[in-house]
Design an enzyme around this catalytic site. Sequence first.
Site, short mmCIF file in Angstrom:
data_model
loop_
_atom_site.label_atom_id
_atom_site.label_comp_id
_atom_site.label_asym_id
_atom_site.label_seq_id
_atom_site.Cartn_x
_atom_site.Cartn_y
_atom_site.Cartn_z
N SER A 245 20.57 -11.63 1.41
CA SER A 245 21.73 -11.13 2.15
C SER A 245 22.33 -12.23 3.00
O SER A 245 21.85 -13.36 3.01
CB SER A 245 21.31 -9.95 3.03
OG SER A 245 20.56 -10.44 4.13
N LYS A 246 23.37 -11.85 3.71
CA LYS A 246 24.12 -12.79 4.56
C LYS A 246 23.22 -13.63 5.46
O LYS A 246 23.48 -14.81 5.68
CB LYS A 246 25.10 -12.03 5.44
CG LYS A 246 26.39 -11.68 4.74
CD LYS A 246 27.48 -12.68 5.12
CE LYS A 246 28.65 -12.67 4.16
NZ LYS A 246 28.50 -13.59 3.04
N ARG A 247 22.20 -12.97 5.99
CA ARG A 247 21.40 -13.71 6.97
C ARG A 247 20.63 -14.88 6.34
O ARG A 247 20.03 -15.69 7.03
CB ARG A 247 20.46 -12.77 7.74
CG ARG A 247 19.27 -12.31 6.97
CD ARG A 247 18.56 -11.14 7.65
NE ARG A 247 17.80 -10.42 6.66
CZ ARG A 247 16.55 -10.72 6.33
NH1 ARG A 247 15.91 -11.68 6.95
NH2 ARG A 247 15.94 -10.03 5.39
N HIS A 248 20.63 -14.96 5.01
CA HIS A 248 19.97 -16.09 4.37
C HIS A 248 20.94 -17.25 4.12
O HIS A 248 20.68 -18.12 3.32
CB HIS A 248 19.33 -15.64 3.05
CG HIS A 248 18.28 -14.60 3.24
ND1 HIS A 248 18.49 -13.28 2.93
CD2 HIS A 248 17.04 -14.69 3.76
CE1 HIS A 248 17.40 -12.60 3.23
NE2 HIS A 248 16.51 -13.42 3.74
N GLY A 249 22.06 -17.22 4.84
CA GLY A 249 23.02 -18.32 4.70
C GLY A 249 24.00 -18.03 3.58
O GLY A 249 24.22 -16.87 3.22
#
Length: 479
Positions: A245-249
């Site tokens: 997801s987004k939080r993985h860059g």
Amino acid sequence: MSEVRARFAPSPTGSLHIGGARTALFNWLFARHNGGKFILRVDDTDLERSTEESMKGILDGLRWLGIDWDEGPIYQSQRIEEYRKFANKLLEEGKAYYCFCTKEELEEMRKQAEREGRPPMYTGKCRNLTKEQIVEYLRQGRKPAIRLKVPQQGKTVVHDIIRGDVEFDNSTFDDFIIMKSDNMPTYNFATVVDDYQMGITHVIRAEEHLSNTPKQILIYEALGLGIPQFAHVSMVLAPDRSKLSKRHGATSVQEFRDQGYLPEAIVNYITLLGWMPKGGEEIFDVSKSIKEFTLERVSKNPAVYDVQKLTWINGHYIRNYDLDKLTEAVIPFLKAKNLIREDFDYDYIKKIVSAVREREKTLVDIADAMSYYFTEVNEYEEKGVKKYFTKEKVVDILRKAVVILKKVEPFNKFTTEESYRKLVEELQISSGELFHPTRLAISGRTFGPGLFDIMELLGKERTIERIEKAIDFIEKMKK
Ligand code: GLU
């Protein structure tokens, strides 16, 4: 065997992310390997969530990656009549039925099921409405959905090329909706009608759709249509094995492009998310993938996304890219950093790109590494200052360097090197005592291309000016 026809069917509700690009690529590789067709379909029946912008982003992303399509884009939103026709056929044959249940009734059914500890399935309430009841409801202006009559016994088996046979008990399905009361098809229904009408022979898609596939098979069966082959490609997980997801860059193709990744590197990398050439190479050209790609060799296991590997692969492509192509690719990044304007000197840029690319892994890195050719050096790397500018003899040495550089003519990497080597000998110092502070003076940095390459690229005037400026800096620092 008839012609292979594969498709990619994105929903234009977001960007083209790594997983979607991989699905598109596998379909494309499969079609190209088999000399078949690759078709682009747009699953845009969710009118509220579908946007033009997302559509454009997905098409641009595919084009940029070099994934070209033979037919399409075909928009589902323009094919509502077709879905209606197929639904009517099922209604006429008694294989589907109108459902007039209201939202509230359905909600009540769901709650009831919950209270009784049953799964929230439709009870089949409207399955056996009489003609008269239907006419009456329609007369009242109630808008029905259409549900498929799902056989309550037996099993539906998905023959999956990657996963083998996967069985589903029909009793786990309720009479699911194929057309909603707003006359829009559901995903499963539109997909079947389209895949049939588009002559799709192989449906290759994400594993998350595996649970939809038995429902689609039930629709094919109800319509009396042949069933395509299925292949469900495993998930792409984040490094910590959670859902990506987004939080993985960065996860979208657009973001990678903005960060200076090359399309060939991304294609190479996403191919590795589930497949590799027979020889096990990690760096390979797409033509090799086309030649060797088969679904049988696609992995069942989840692929783990690893940006470091992508970056490593990108570095490889940067080092080996055609220099003109690389220069063209770097120019927008130089412009974005305001390092160059429209009247730039292409040949000069190309020379610098050639000098710096060995050490860099993205186009953004390359543009950063090129900055001191276009701007003055106003700062020096701190650890370099400590290491080289605090040496006792450094001012003396740099002063002598200026004197000899002034005499160098013509001024290029060979002549500057020659004069520098002579000076080292004359002064009986180590070459580092001269070379390191010079590098720091003219580039502000402690590493980069060869020192004499930098000198040649900067030219005589700027080289000398920068050394003189550094001398001032060091003297002020000492006070
Ligand atoms: N629009 C669906 C998706 O993006 C397509 C799934 C399929 O290939 O059938 O997930």
